[in-house]
Design a protein around this motif. Structure first.
Motif, PDB file in Angstrom:
ATOM      1  N   THR A 120      29.016  65.380  27.880  1.00 23.94           N
ATOM      2  CA  THR A 120      27.905  64.505  28.281  1.00 23.94           C
ATOM      3  C   THR A 120      27.535  63.540  27.169  1.00 23.94           C
ATOM      4  OG1 THR A 120      27.054  66.280  29.683  1.00 23.94           O
ATOM      5  CG2 THR A 120      25.564  64.458  29.192  1.00 23.94           C
ATOM      6  N   ARG A 121      27.579  62.263  27.511  1.00 18.76           N
ATOM      7  CA  ARG A 121      27.210  61.231  26.548  1.00 18.76           C
ATOM      8  C   ARG A 121      25.827  60.640  26.832  1.00 18.76           C
ATOM      9  NH1 ARG A 121      32.731  59.925  27.575  1.00 18.76           N
ATOM     10  NH2 ARG A 121      32.095  58.318  29.057  1.00 18.76           N
ATOM     11  N   PHE A 122      25.341  60.819  28.059  1.00 18.46           N
ATOM     12  CA  PHE A 122      24.073  60.186  28.416  1.00 18.46           C
ATOM     13  C   PHE A 122      23.410  60.984  29.539  1.00 18.46           C
ATOM     14  CE2 PHE A 122      21.592  56.791  30.629  1.00 18.46           C
ATOM     15  CZ  PHE A 122      20.700  56.546  29.595  1.00 18.46           C
ATOM     16  N   VAL A 123      22.101  61.164  29.417  1.00 19.42           N
ATOM     17  CA  VAL A 123      21.307  61.834  30.447  1.00 19.42           C
ATOM     18  C   VAL A 123      20.125  60.958  30.800  1.00 19.42           C
ATOM     19  CG1 VAL A 123      19.880  63.837  31.039  1.00 19.42           C
ATOM     20  CG2 VAL A 123      21.952  64.146  29.651  1.00 19.42           C
ATOM     21  N   LYS A 124      19.937  60.718  32.071  1.00 15.25           N
ATOM     22  CA  LYS A 124      18.772  59.983  32.545  1.00 15.25           C
ATOM     23  C   LYS A 124      17.890  60.957  33.306  1.00 15.25           C
ATOM     24  CE  LYS A 124      18.335  55.090  33.264  1.00 15.25           C
ATOM     25  NZ  LYS A 124      18.986  53.866  33.786  1.00 15.25           N
ATOM     26  N   PHE A 125      16.684  61.134  32.814  1.00 10.40           N
ATOM     27  CA  PHE A 125      15.774  62.128  33.361  1.00 10.40           C
ATOM     28  C   PHE A 125      14.591  61.435  34.023  1.00 10.40           C
ATOM     29  CE2 PHE A 125      12.288  65.345  32.205  1.00 10.40           C
ATOM     30  CZ  PHE A 125      12.407  65.998  33.427  1.00 10.40           C
ATOM     31  N   TYR A 126      14.610  61.401  35.364  1.00  8.35           N
ATOM     32  CA  TYR A 126      13.496  60.845  36.123  1.00  8.35           C
ATOM     33  C   TYR A 126      12.541  61.970  36.515  1.00  8.35           C
ATOM     34  CZ  TYR A 126      16.443  56.692  36.759  1.00  8.35           C
ATOM     35  OH  TYR A 126      17.228  55.583  36.558  1.00  8.35           O
ATOM     36  N   TRP A 127      11.272  61.755  36.226  1.00  8.96           N
ATOM     37  CA  TRP A 127      10.251  62.722  36.648  1.00  8.96           C
ATOM     38  C   TRP A 127       9.172  61.964  37.410  1.00  8.96           C
ATOM     39  CZ3 TRP A 127       5.803  65.172  33.441  1.00  8.96           C
ATOM     40  CH2 TRP A 127       5.255  66.232  34.161  1.00  8.96           C
TER      41      TRP A 127
END
Length: 623
Positions: free
Chosen positions: A445-452
């Motif tokens: 994993t190079r990138f995580v987008k966390f929408y809350w």
């Protein structure tokens, strides 16, 4: 098994002179019909065995050999037929894009894949009881054609029903070993359980009706109606009929506790009635196998509870919205995986035997649950904490844990996470897992987008430590949508942060709501936060803006946005931005409609021609 055992109602015909050849052919046809029932039952079992085998290869391969499995799935997924299959069959909801959203009667519609599986199994059940019957005009047992054919259907449907019941009980258990093999969600197995139970009951009705007609036509009812096997067969059928009515979604949703315990009692009588009914016919072992499955599940539940024992849990009501329950100093036999949840038994009052599932956060040796005050025991806890001066208390609990299906999100190049409310709990654990694998050099994993997505600013309070910790992960981009952004409903953490007691009192007076608005705020929480406060004074709004700025300054790594997002469009944009070669995992746990929007968005994307793999991991469990 003697074939005469199944013909006890024909005692009146015994002793008659018969043709030996006709008698032999009659016996062979009867025995062949019974064998065909077992063959069809084995075929129904093989149907599930095939699905389990395929899913187990996929799931266990991905879990234990993530890189090799990813390369294989990428190669297979590039073909047009596979892309179309995923887009139109295995990924989407059945109708109208709704799966977790409840329909007008309160039920949940299975996904398209689940529906196809259920339909195929139903077709096999119908075929198993409708074909391969042989009529013999010289039968020495059934002189009338209607009696002969009805008897064959009655015998066949009885055997098929026994096999369906075994599958039904297996899929109902929390400790169903097939979950670990396949990676299917518990809600998937519960969907199969419900529909198989309906098929078992209707198949048993076919058996009951046809056999009663045979006995009625032969005038043998008077000979057998007082026998135990007849009476207990009637008990099983009455229990099945009540279960069929009792599981109506509207009743189940409104009276869940009553439903649950009556359901267990009725299932017990069904199983006992079936056992006594078939014991003398040579099918007792099938009933024993069914009972063994059920007992095994209950024993494992008790073992999991005894592993933790009776614990003292500390409860705190945060910002009049969420209960945070912590269980300190837990010695883990096996640490839970991301997305795990546990069943909590609150040993407070007569509801001690009720269990409630909550997603878990693990902090060193502390287990933490975030509990929304909705109905039943959670609502009582909310009121109890609200009335306490410091909104804190301790309570004895038992914990049955851990459950949940783990997916190796770290094997993907990019991870898109969509959480809503306290659904972010399990999703946050996946971020921690990715970080742990990065430290071990195992993560891709190079990138995580966390929408809350949250309703009010005050929700920041109960996930604040987790949001704050994301500042250490430069590859994680947290984006928080506050759907009622302008209302400025801020929790105590930022309203009173780092203030002395006297200063806190002064600040409280300075920004206090009008008494009427405050009462409405309390009522709003008690009613599941359905109405917004709309009558704050202009002075309050000004102060609220300063609190919002305090939040933004304290969490500079978090992007805050107003309004409710179009999650399907967000997923499309993020996948487009990632590029066609990236492997992307989309994780979701939010309100029902939002999870359905995520599923719809991912289903659209998997049909596009790309070299990278896209997978959906839906943590929300509905049944």
């Amino acid at each position: 098994m003697s074939e005469f055992t199944l013909l006890r109602e024909l005692k009146a015909t015994s002793g008659q002179k018969v043709d030996p050849k006709a008698q032999k052919i009659t016996r062979e046809i009867v025995q062949l019909n019974l064998k065909r029932g077992k063959w069809w039952g084995a075929g129904l079992t093989g149907f599930w065995a095939f699905l389990v085998l395929v899913s187990s290869i996929d799931h266990l391969g991905s879990r234990f050999f993530p890189n090799a499995a990813m390369k294989t799935k990428k190669r297979i997924g590039q073909s047009a037929p596979v892309r179309l299959l995923r887009k139109y069959v295995t990924m989407p909801a059945l109708l109208n894009g709704k799966h977790t959203t409840r329909n007008f009667i309160g039920g949940v519609i299975p996904t398209r894949f689940e529906s196809i599986v259920i339909f195929c199994y139903f077709v096999l059940v119908v075929l198993s009881e409708a074909v391969n019957y042989e009529y013999y005009s010289k039968s020495t047992r059934f002189t009338q054609k209607r009696v002969q054919m009805a008897r064959y259907v009655g015998d066949r449907s009885a055997i098929v029903t026994v096999f369906i019941v075994i599958h039904t009980f297996l899929f109902a258990g929390r400790n169903n070993f097939l979950m670990w093999l396949t990676g299917w969600k518990m809600s998937t197995f519960y969907a199969f359980h419900k529909w198989l139970a309906r098929m078992a009951i209707f198949s048993a009705f076919v058996h009951t009706i046809t056999m009663f007609e045979v006995m009625h036509w032969n005038g043998s009812v008077k000979y057998i109606k007082s026998e135990a096997w007849w009476r207990w067969g009637a008990v099983a059928m009455v229990s099945g009929a009540v279960i069929l009515f009792q599981t109506f979604p509207y009743i189940r949703a409104r009276l869940y506790d009553i439903f649950l315990y009556f359901h267990i009692v009725l299932a017990t009588f069904w199983l006992i009635g079936m056992w006594i009914h078939v014991a003398d016919l040579g099918y007792g072992p099938y009933a024993y196998a069914t009972a063994a499955i059920w007992v095994f599940d209950r024993i494992l539940r008790l073992l999991k509870i005894s592993t933790f024992g009776i614990r003292v849990a500390h409860l705190e009501l945060v910002s009049e919205e969420m209960i945070i329950m912590t269980i300190p100093s837990v010695a883990f036999i096996k640490r839970p995986t991301p997305g795990s949840f546990g069943y909590v038994y609150f040993l407070d009052g007569w509801t001690f035997f009720q269990s409630h599932p909550f997603s878990v956060i693990i902090e060193q040796n502390t287990v933490k649950f975030l509990i929304k005050g909705k109905q039943g025991i959670t609502r009582k806890l909310f009121k109890k904490l609200y009335e306490l001066p410091n909104h804190k208390c301790s309570i004895n609990i038992c914990l049955e844990a851990f459950y949940g299906e783990y997916r190796p999100a770290y094997a993907y190049n990019e991870v898109i996470i969509v959480g809503g409310g306290n659904g972010a709990v399990g999703l946050y654990e996946y971020i921690k897992d990715i970080e742990a694998k990065r430290q071990q050099g195992k993560s891709n994993t190079r990138f995580v987008k966390f929408y809350w997505i949250i309703r009010h600013w005050q929700s920041i309070d109960w996930l604040y430590p987790e949001l704050k910790s994301l500042q250490e992960y430069d590859y994680v981009e947290p984006i928080v949508y506050v759907t009622r952004y302008e209302e400025g409903k801020v929790g105590d953490r930022f309203a009173y942060a780092q203030e002395a007691t006297s200063a806190k009192s002064s600040l409280t007076n300075e920004v206090e709501l009008k008494e009427e608005a405050k009462d409405e705020a309390i009522e709003e929480v008690l009613q599941d936060d359905t109405n917004a406060i709309k009558d704050e004074s202009p002075e309050l709004l000004i102060k609220a803006e300063s609190f919002v700025e305090r939040i933004k300054n304290d969490l500079p790594h978090v992007t805050f946005r107003s309004s409710r997002p179009d999650v399907a469009q967000l997923i499309h944009e993020d996948i487009e931005e990632a590029g066609p070669h990236e492997n992307i995992a989309v994780l979701s746990c939010a309100i029902n409609q939002m999870c359905d929007d995520v599923r719809r968005g991912v289903a659209e994307e998997v049909g596009a021609a790309r070299s990278g793999r896209i997978d959906l991991v839906e943590l929300l469990q509905v049944w």
